[in-house]
Design an enzyme around this catalytic site. Structure first.
Site, PDB file in Angstrom:
ATOM      1  N   ASP A 100       0.865  -1.174   0.000  1.00 49.94           N
ATOM      2  CA  ASP A 100       0.000   0.000   0.000  1.00 49.94           C
ATOM      3  C   ASP A 100       0.905   1.228   0.000  1.00 49.94           C
ATOM      4  O   ASP A 100       1.662   1.448   0.950  1.00 49.94           O
ATOM      5  CB  ASP A 100      -0.865  -0.034   1.267  1.00 49.94           C
ATOM      6  CG  ASP A 100      -2.227   0.575   1.070  1.00 49.94           C
ATOM      7  OD1 ASP A 100      -2.275   1.680   0.503  1.00 49.94           O
ATOM      8  OD2 ASP A 100      -3.221  -0.024   1.490  1.00 49.94           O
ATOM      9  N   ASP A 120      -2.926   4.740  -2.299  1.00 47.97           N
ATOM     10  CA  ASP A 120      -3.936   5.337  -1.428  1.00 47.97           C
ATOM     11  C   ASP A 120      -4.375   6.712  -1.951  1.00 47.97           C
ATOM     12  O   ASP A 120      -3.532   7.532  -2.339  1.00 47.97           O
ATOM     13  CB  ASP A 120      -3.324   5.479  -0.021  1.00 47.97           C
ATOM     14  CG  ASP A 120      -4.340   5.866   1.028  1.00 47.97           C
ATOM     15  OD1 ASP A 120      -5.256   5.077   1.282  1.00 47.97           O
ATOM     16  OD2 ASP A 120      -4.202   6.974   1.594  1.00 47.97           O
ATOM     17  N   GLU A 138      -6.487   3.871  -5.764  1.00 46.51           N
ATOM     18  CA  GLU A 138      -7.720   4.088  -5.008  1.00 46.51           C
ATOM     19  C   GLU A 138      -8.275   5.438  -5.423  1.00 46.51           C
ATOM     20  O   GLU A 138      -7.649   6.479  -5.170  1.00 46.51           O
ATOM     21  CB  GLU A 138      -7.472   4.080  -3.490  1.00 46.51           C
ATOM     22  CG  GLU A 138      -8.784   4.095  -2.737  1.00 46.51           C
ATOM     23  CD  GLU A 138      -8.742   4.725  -1.346  1.00 46.51           C
ATOM     24  OE1 GLU A 138      -9.729   4.608  -0.629  1.00 46.51           O
ATOM     25  OE2 GLU A 138      -7.732   5.368  -1.005  1.00 46.51           O
ATOM     26  N   HIS A 166     -11.435  -2.550   4.005  1.00 45.71           N
ATOM     27  CA  HIS A 166     -11.311  -2.179   5.414  1.00 45.71           C
ATOM     28  C   HIS A 166     -12.009  -0.855   5.712  1.00 45.71           C
ATOM     29  O   HIS A 166     -12.015  -0.408   6.850  1.00 45.71           O
ATOM     30  CB  HIS A 166      -9.825  -2.079   5.772  1.00 45.71           C
ATOM     31  CG  HIS A 166      -9.135  -0.997   5.016  1.00 45.71           C
ATOM     32  ND1 HIS A 166      -8.965  -1.017   3.647  1.00 45.71           N
ATOM     33  CD2 HIS A 166      -8.594   0.174   5.428  1.00 45.71           C
ATOM     34  CE1 HIS A 166      -8.356   0.081   3.264  1.00 45.71           C
ATOM     35  NE2 HIS A 166      -8.122   0.818   4.325  1.00 45.71           N
ATOM     36  N   ASP A 167     -12.553  -0.202   4.687  1.00 48.30           N
ATOM     37  CA  ASP A 167     -13.213   1.095   4.881  1.00 48.30           C
ATOM     38  C   ASP A 167     -14.735   1.016   4.783  1.00 48.30           C
ATOM     39  O   ASP A 167     -15.416   1.995   5.064  1.00 48.30           O
ATOM     40  CB  ASP A 167     -12.740   2.096   3.810  1.00 48.30           C
ATOM     41  CG  ASP A 167     -11.293   2.508   3.991  1.00 48.30           C
ATOM     42  OD1 ASP A 167     -10.811   2.492   5.136  1.00 48.30           O
ATOM     43  OD2 ASP A 167     -10.642   2.834   2.980  1.00 48.30           O
TER      44      ASP A 167
HETATM   45  C1  NOJ Z   1      -7.953   5.417   2.290  1.00 47.13           C
HETATM   46  C2  NOJ Z   1      -7.680   4.293   3.229  1.00 47.13           C
HETATM   47  O1  NOJ Z   1      -8.243   3.126   2.689  1.00 47.13           O
HETATM   48  C3  NOJ Z   1      -8.266   4.684   4.560  1.00 47.13           C
HETATM   49  O2  NOJ Z   1      -8.271   3.606   5.460  1.00 47.13           O
HETATM   50  C4  NOJ Z   1      -7.483   5.852   5.089  1.00 47.13           C
HETATM   51  O3  NOJ Z   1      -8.079   6.320   6.285  1.00 47.13           O
HETATM   52  C5  NOJ Z   1      -7.446   6.994   4.076  1.00 47.13           C
HETATM   53  N1  NOJ Z   1      -7.194   6.555   2.747  1.00 47.13           N
HETATM   54  C6  NOJ Z   1      -6.380   7.979   4.417  1.00 47.13           C
HETATM   55  O4  NOJ Z   1      -5.120   7.437   4.128  1.00 47.13           O
END
Ligand code: NOJ
Length: 539
Positions: A106, A208, A271, A333-334
């Site tokens: 990541d 990210d 992402e 995970h989000d």
């Molecule tokens: C996306 C990540 O998936 C998330 O978990 C994170 O809080 C934010 N980016 C900030 O890096």
């Protein structure tokens, strides 16, 4: 046995691959501190091999104060002691490769931790050579933040630094200052970071919040969001017109791609949470390609009905640029756990959907055993997004709870108290138990992944949506090696079985196990049933 990946021939490996997201804190704890680690991942590689995935993406493993659980990086070129060390990473990488698994890391380029030496230097003085590595501005003329940008974690996106009398920008937590990607020195430093890991042998990166990296040069105010309501969280007070997705981002993505291409067949997954027309730009152009796979998150929040899913598939396929390879994601995970959102029966249908759509699927750890909604007691909440904006339901801890490997203590995840609680039904919902049950969700995932390997039509074939009864989503997948038909009943009641005319069929997989339909494709789809049929032209 045919291996569809071999059939894929000259295609890049990632087109026929299935990616599995590991959230390292919650995968497997080998050293007994209640938090997962690299040695734990290494000890559980069998699971990924048995499942049949091709690559794993590890959420951040780098040294971090863990204000945002690793998405606040204090050193891009090392491993946080909670996870292990560089030697442990090398050992994991070597063993993964030996088992035929690729490894993606990541990459967190938009921001560092406020404990990163770059930021410590930057905030030390207005004259420091690293001052311009971050985005510093004087207060607005009447005092207060330089503009109206809001942080994704709530509140202003600006934090005031008493010592130097200026504000710095943070799109996320104040502990995550945004880097200034307009500064060539930052670009060069981050290129070195990518090189560091590519040279070590990693197969690519998930990048990210790529769309955040460049901001409007003049830092103009964002327009107010006319649709804003308090329950959405403060992030949505304004539209991110000037704070993200600026035209210059594509040149940056292309530069990352050029670097990856220097290393051969490495993969960049971006992402990017943007509407379809914007998302597609991140593929870049033939002359200036961007990332290989801009993540396609549309299944996350879509209402779970056949008409909506058919529309999403049609629009996404139609929007892809020439040569753009599709991808699909169901969980992360989000986002709230899939099985919690649509229920256990439909989670099986969703597994079939994800693994039969055209494009590279990404599975999220724990979805293969159907972890559902996990209630987090208030005193165990750890997610900063939840702690800063309590009561809005923005918490992500429920998606980050530990894997359950067995019915033993703590689900076999740890010898200690796990950092987040396990799901309530872990004694029956765990890998060892489901592995012995032919009707389990895990067994279904394994079967679907095996079919993807055997059938080039699934791995890389074309897709065509078919007419079907209400609540049924149906499509064909086709390659030179054969033609398959997928029919998914998204309702909790039987529905007519659609069939393309003039073809006979054999059932390769039903979410319900044995399939009572006959070879002519008569019969019905049972409630919550999905089937994959092999089609043959009638003699
Ligand atoms: C996306 C990540 O998936 C998330 O978990 C994170 O809080 C934010 N980016 C900030 O890096």
């Amino acid at each position: 046995m045919i291996d569809a990946r071999a059939e894929a021939g000259a295609r890049p490996w990632w087109e026929s691959a299935v990616i599995y997201q590991v959230y390292p804190r919650s995968f497997m704890d080998a050293d007994g501190d209640g938090v997962g680690d690299l040695a734990g991942i290494r000890a559980r590689l069998d699971h990924l091999v048995d499942l049949g995935v091709d690559a794993m993406w590890l959420s951040p493993i780098f040294p971090s104060p863990m204000a945002d659980f690793g998405y606040d990086v204090a050193d891009y070129c090392a491993v946080d002691p909670v996870f292990g060390d560089l030697a442990g990473f090398d050992a994991l990488l070597a063993e993964a490769h030996w088992r035929g698994l690729r490894v993606l890391l990541d990459f967190v380029p938009n921001h560092t931790s406020d404990q990163h030496p770059w930021f410590i230097a930057s905030r030390s003085s207005r004259d420091d050579s690293r001052r311009d590595w971050y985005i510093w501005r004087d207060p607005a003329p009447g005092g207060g933040p330089p503009n109206n940008w809001t942080s994704d974690m709530g509140g202003s996106a600006w934090a005031f630094d008493e010592a130097t009398g200026q504000y710095y920008l943070h799109a996320f937590l104040r502990e995550q200052p945004d880097l200034n990607w307009r500064n060539p020195a930052v670009r060069e430093a981050m290129r070195e970071v990518m090189r560091f890991w590519f040279d070590r042998g990693v197969d690519g990166f998930r990048i990210d919040v790529l769309w955040h990296c460049i901001k409007d040069e003049g830092l103009r105010d964002n327009p107010a969001n006319p649709a804003f309501e308090a329950w959405m969280g403060e992030k949505h007070k304004v539209l991110q017109t000037h704070s993200a997705n600026q035209p210059e981002i594509h040149e940056l993505a292309h530069a990352m791609r050029r670097l990856a291409d220097e290393y051969g067949d490495r993969l960049l997954v971006g992402e990017i949470c943007l509407p379809l027309d914007q998302l597609m730009h991140y593929y870049g152009t033939a002359a200036a390609p961007g990332v290989h796979l801009p993540f396609n998150f549309q299944l996350f929040e879509a209402p779970w009905d056949a008409a909506t899913l058919a529309r999403i598939i049609r629009e996404y396929e139609a929007a892809l640029p020439p040569g753009g390879w599709p991808n699909w994601v169901l969980g992360s995970h989000d986002s709230p756990r899939l099985a919690g959102r649509i229920g256990e029966a439909q989670a099986r249908v969703a597994a079939m959907l994800l693994l039969t759509l055209r494009g590279t699927p990404t599975l999220y750890q724990g979805d293969e055993i159907g972890i559902g909604r996990v209630e987090i007691p208030p005193d165990r909440i750890r997610d900063p997004q939840d702690l800063r904006q309590p009561g809005l339901g923005l918490g992500r801890d429920g998606a980050r709870t530990p894997m359950a490997w067995s019915a033993g203590p703590q689900g076999g995840f740890t010898r200690a108290e796990p950092w987040l609680p396990l799901h309530a039904d872990w004694r029956s919902r765990n890998v060892a138990t489901q592995a012995t049950e032919p009707g389990s969700l895990l067994s279904l995932y394994r079967r679907l992944l095996a079919l993807r390997r055997q059938h080039p039509a699934l791995a890389t074939g074309t897709i065509a949506l078919c007419e079907a009864a209400p609540d049924v989503l149906a499509y064909t997948r086709e390659s030179e090696a054969g033609r398959l038909f997928v029919a998914l009943n998204l309702s909790h009641a039987p529905r007519p079985m659609p069939m393309p005319a003039g073809m006979a069929a054999e059932c390769l997989c039903s979410t319900h196990g044995a399939w009572p339909g006959d070879g002519a494709g008569q019969g019905a789809l049972r409630s919550d049933e999905g089937v994959i049929l092999r089609l043959e032209a009638r003699p």
